[in-house]
Design a protein around this motif. Sequence first.
Motif, short mmCIF file in Angstrom:
data_model
loop_
_atom_site.label_atom_id
_atom_site.label_comp_id
_atom_site.label_asym_id
_atom_site.label_seq_id
_atom_site.Cartn_x
_atom_site.Cartn_y
_atom_site.Cartn_z
N UNK A 181 0.81 -1.23 0.00
CA UNK A 181 0.00 0.00 0.00
C UNK A 181 0.84 1.28 0.00
N UNK A 182 2.15 1.17 0.23
CA UNK A 182 3.01 2.35 0.22
C UNK A 182 3.12 3.07 1.55
N UNK A 183 2.50 2.56 2.59
CA UNK A 183 2.60 3.16 3.93
C UNK A 183 4.07 3.31 4.32
N UNK A 184 4.41 4.41 4.98
CA UNK A 184 5.77 4.67 5.44
C UNK A 184 5.71 4.95 6.93
N UNK A 185 6.64 4.36 7.66
CA UNK A 185 6.68 4.58 9.10
C UNK A 185 8.12 4.84 9.54
N UNK A 186 8.29 5.75 10.48
CA UNK A 186 9.60 6.02 11.05
C UNK A 186 10.00 4.89 11.98
N UNK A 187 11.29 4.54 11.95
CA UNK A 187 11.84 3.59 12.92
C UNK A 187 13.17 4.13 13.42
N UNK A 188 13.51 3.80 14.63
CA UNK A 188 14.78 4.20 15.21
C UNK A 188 15.52 2.94 15.61
N UNK A 189 16.77 2.85 15.18
CA UNK A 189 17.60 1.71 15.55
C UNK A 189 18.22 1.95 16.91
N UNK A 190 18.64 0.87 17.55
CA UNK A 190 19.29 1.01 18.85
C UNK A 190 20.62 1.74 18.67
N UNK A 191 21.10 2.33 19.77
CA UNK A 191 22.38 3.04 19.72
C UNK A 191 23.50 2.11 19.28
N UNK A 192 23.48 0.86 19.75
CA UNK A 192 24.52 -0.09 19.38
C UNK A 192 24.55 -0.34 17.87
N UNK A 193 23.38 -0.53 17.29
CA UNK A 193 23.31 -0.79 15.84
C UNK A 193 23.79 0.45 15.08
N UNK A 194 23.36 1.63 15.50
CA UNK A 194 23.79 2.86 14.82
C UNK A 194 25.31 3.02 14.92
N UNK A 195 25.89 2.72 16.08
CA UNK A 195 27.34 2.81 16.24
C UNK A 195 28.05 1.82 15.32
#
Length: 141
Positions: free
Chosen positions: A95-109
């Motif tokens: 359907x094209x829905x978009x949602x914000x997600x935030x990764x954990x600090x460890x994954x971002x590092x």
Amino acid sequence: MSIKASDVLSENNISVTLPRLIIIEEMLAFGKPVTIELLIKKVGNKVATSTLYRVLKDFKNKGILEEFTTPENDTVVELSLNEHVHHHHVFCSKCGEVEDITLSEDIEKQLGVEILNIQASSKYRIKDHTLELIGLCSSCK
């Protein structure tokens, strides 16, 4: 506490005009990323399409709007108010829905370390990155 469109404009030193107010109000009402196509439908005949694109460009230049492309090559915009919190998106492939997600600090590092490694071993200077997850939303699965 609800955010007022006029406050968003004045706090970011953007002159208050009716088209800008209408566009900000619609984006605040969505409260999440929205395709430009859907935004055009929502503002209807209240704002000319050329004006909408010009206003979005102004917002992007002022740093209050983020723009990205979906896997289907649709342009999506979202307001970036207050402090910019780095985040990623998940897309529904049906359907094209978009949602914000935030990764954990460890994954971002870890991702940051990998990006530095890629930069060191390539001819590129990496300025930013995105991570897109693609799946089916709860309505489509």
